[in-house]
Design a protein around this motif. Structure first.
Motif, PDB file in Angstrom:
ATOM      1  N   THR A 154      58.666  71.807  -4.729  1.00 46.53           N
ATOM      2  CA  THR A 154      58.723  73.200  -4.004  1.00 46.53           C
ATOM      3  C   THR A 154      60.286  73.780  -3.981  1.00 46.53           C
ATOM      4  O   THR A 154      60.434  74.823  -4.146  1.00 46.53           O
TER       5      THR A 154
ATOM      6  N   THR B 260      54.405  76.959   0.171  1.00 49.03           N
ATOM      7  CA  THR B 260      53.813  77.555  -1.037  1.00 49.03           C
ATOM      8  C   THR B 260      52.724  78.165  -0.782  1.00 49.03           C
ATOM      9  O   THR B 260      52.407  79.448  -1.446  1.00 49.03           O
TER      10      THR B 260
ATOM     11  N   ASN C  49      57.223  72.340   3.018  1.00 50.27           N
ATOM     12  CA  ASN C  49      56.664  72.055   1.462  1.00 50.27           C
ATOM     13  C   ASN C  49      55.558  72.965   1.088  1.00 50.27           C
ATOM     14  O   ASN C  49      55.559  73.977   0.999  1.00 50.27           O
ATOM     15  N   ASN C  50      54.135  72.125   1.002  1.00 47.46           N
ATOM     16  CA  ASN C  50      53.144  72.719   0.633  1.00 47.46           C
ATOM     17  C   ASN C  50      52.858  73.977   1.555  1.00 47.46           C
ATOM     18  O   ASN C  50      52.321  75.056   1.175  1.00 47.46           O
TER      19      ASN C  50
ATOM     20  N   THR D  67      43.497  73.429   4.208  1.00 49.01           N
ATOM     21  CA  THR D  67      44.500  72.691   3.953  1.00 49.01           C
ATOM     22  C   THR D  67      44.845  71.638   4.857  1.00 49.01           C
ATOM     23  O   THR D  67      44.364  71.705   6.003  1.00 49.01           O
TER      24      THR D  67
ATOM     25  N   CYS E 223      43.284  73.073  -0.730  1.00 45.64           N
ATOM     26  CA  CYS E 223      43.935  71.972  -1.252  1.00 45.64           C
ATOM     27  C   CYS E 223      44.166  70.785  -0.357  1.00 45.64           C
ATOM     28  O   CYS E 223      44.632  70.832   0.628  1.00 45.64           O
TER      29      CYS E 223
ATOM     30  N   ASN F 189      55.533  77.101  -6.518  1.00 46.99           N
ATOM     31  CA  ASN F 189      56.180  77.882  -5.198  1.00 46.99           C
ATOM     32  C   ASN F 189      56.686  79.029  -5.628  1.00 46.99           C
ATOM     33  O   ASN F 189      57.403  79.012  -6.608  1.00 46.99           O
TER      34      ASN F 189
ATOM     35  N   SER G 142      53.985  66.435 -10.380  1.00 48.25           N
ATOM     36  CA  SER G 142      54.119  67.381  -9.691  1.00 48.25           C
ATOM     37  C   SER G 142      55.840  67.935  -9.644  1.00 48.25           C
ATOM     38  O   SER G 142      56.854  67.291  -9.503  1.00 48.25           O
TER      39      SER G 142
ATOM     40  N   THR H 109      48.336  69.988  -6.042  1.00 53.50           N
ATOM     41  CA  THR H 109      49.885  69.716  -6.113  1.00 53.50           C
ATOM     42  C   THR H 109      50.356  68.475  -6.554  1.00 53.50           C
ATOM     43  O   THR H 109      51.411  68.115  -6.901  1.00 53.50           O
TER      44      THR H 109
END
Length: 432
Positions: free
Chosen positions: A340, A26, A22-23, A13, A137, A223, A337, A164
């Protein structure tokens, strides 16, 4: 625990696993409880990981690419640990300005095409781990996709592709570099989907749109959060002097909507309704944005929070604010999107106020599930009336809070949904 039944998963990622951002947060929620010996993460950012879900991290950042280019070094990137410090060659203010330029982003992508996983350091690390599954991702980091496909082929590893944000649907732009970047991303996106054993999306809207447009069959996973049982009683709710709180990023012009809310709180105080908005974000905004957010005692930027700080703020607040920008350029990214923060807000069993266009997935999600007060207008009177409605209707607040908690249990319960996700990973190990 029989470790052999768990495939070795390489998480590839842009950002590292995290307890706050954020990501990264998740991904962290997906892999909690998975054997640490069977997880490694290769990521492409200067940020240092904060999650203990994984203990085997390898970082390649802009700085590493620059060093390799200047010194012709045989080594690329390095192993990192949670105790390490972030390295930065380019000052943050300059970096933030550069990211806004389409031509700079395009040139940076071209620069990253020199990325070579056969370089010493990263090659040895990858060979030692020898992945069986690659969880990928990539977002709009189009320069990563072909490299990930090469890794999959080299190690005979199946790909789980997680999407995402939308960077592939066609849209009109006069900026040639924006169009080139998007066409490039769309091309590698299609190739990645074709070669993936499992495709995951951030929500129903994205799955439905991509199935209709590209024929993709995918599963949604958002999330995941810990769900607490909480009984909400009307007499526990304040009807004045309410504390509104926003926790999240200020990008995509979200700060403009927060400023709009702060001005509304100033106006409605003249009608006897007192409220204050506190804004928490990981990165301090520039002076211009600070001036817009900081509105006397009605709204204020209050800094960043760690994971425990976020939990405390969510529990102690009266109204949790989510915003999405109304401008076209911001909507093109956020349209499909689900933020999250939505799941965390729902699980807190506190009242939610969302302001944003009705065709953006996060706003749609709250509307469809009746999980909060939702405002789809930027008209002063409309927003004032919506916020006054929160003060005057404790019964409606309770109804929305109860609905939100039920949806959190259904779609975001970490104990249930991560078991499903990890079982999908285990099933791929035996897939021919």
């Amino acid at each position: 625990m029989d470790l052999e039944k768990y495939p070795r998963v390489l998480i590839v990622t842009v950002n590292p696993l995290s307890t706050t951002s954020n990501n990264g947060k998740t991904y962290d929620s997906f892999f909690k409880g998975y054997p640490k010996e069977r997880i490694a993460q290769l990521y492409f950012h200067r940020e240092i990981p904060t999650s203990d879900v994984c203990e085997n991290y390898y970082k390649i950042s802009d700085e590493d690419i620059i060093k390799q280019f200047l010194s012709r070094s045989e080594n690329l990137g390095r192993k990192v640990y949670r105790a390490d410090k972030e390295e930065r060659l380019i000052p943050e203010k300059i970096n933030n300005k550069m990211k806004k330029s389409a031509i700079v982003r395009f040139i940076r992508s071209l620069f990253w095409l020199s990325l070579d996983f056969e370089k010493n350091g990263v090659k040895n690390w990858l060979d030692k781990f020898d992945p069986e599954i690659i969880f990928f991702c990539g977002g709009n980091a189009n320069y990563l996709y072909n490299n990930v496909l090469m890794l999959s082929k080299k190690y005979n590893a199946k790909i789980v592709y997680y999407i995402t944000d939308d960077y592939v649907l066609p849209y009109f732009s006069l900026n040639i570099f924006d169009l080139i970047n998007r066409h490039w991303t769309q091309s590698v996106f299609k190739k990645m989907c074709k070669n993936s054993s499992l495709i995951l999306t951030i929500g129903d809207k994205m799955s439905d749109v991509y199935k209709e447009r590209y024929g993709l069959v995918s599963k949604k996973i958002m999330n995941l959060v810990q769900i607490k049982e909480k009984i909400i009683l009307n007499n526990e709710l304040k009807n004045n002097d309410l504390q509104f709180v926003y926790v999240g990023g200020l990008h995509s012009n979200r700060w403009k909507v927060l400023s709009f809310i702060g001005k509304s709180l100033e106006r409605i105080e003249k009608k006897g309704f007192k409220g204050t908005l506190k804004v928490y974000s990981q990165h301090q905004p520039n002076e211009k944005i600070l001036r817009e957010i900081n509105n006397k005692e009605y709204s204020r930027y209050c800094g960043s929070l760690d994971s425990e700080g976020v939990k405390k703020v969510l529990e102690e607040s009266d109204v949790l604010v989510h915003v999405e920008s109304f401008d076209r350029s911001s909507k093109k990214i956020t349209c499909l999107s689900v933020s999250t923060k939505i799941s965390e807000y729902m699980a807190s069993a506190n009242c939610i106020l969302a302001v944003g266009p009705e065709d953006v997935a996060s706003i749609e999600y709250l509307l469809e599930t009746e999980s909060g007060f939702v405002m789809n207008s930027m008209e002063n009177e409309d927003l004032d009336n919506k916020i006054i409605n929160i003060f005057q209707n404790p019964d409606k607040r309770v109804k929305y809070m109860e609905n939100a908690l039920l949806i959190a249990k259904k779609n975001h319960d970490i104990e249930v949904r991560r078991k499903e996700f990890q079982q999908d990973i285990l099933n791929l190990k035996n897939l021919k």
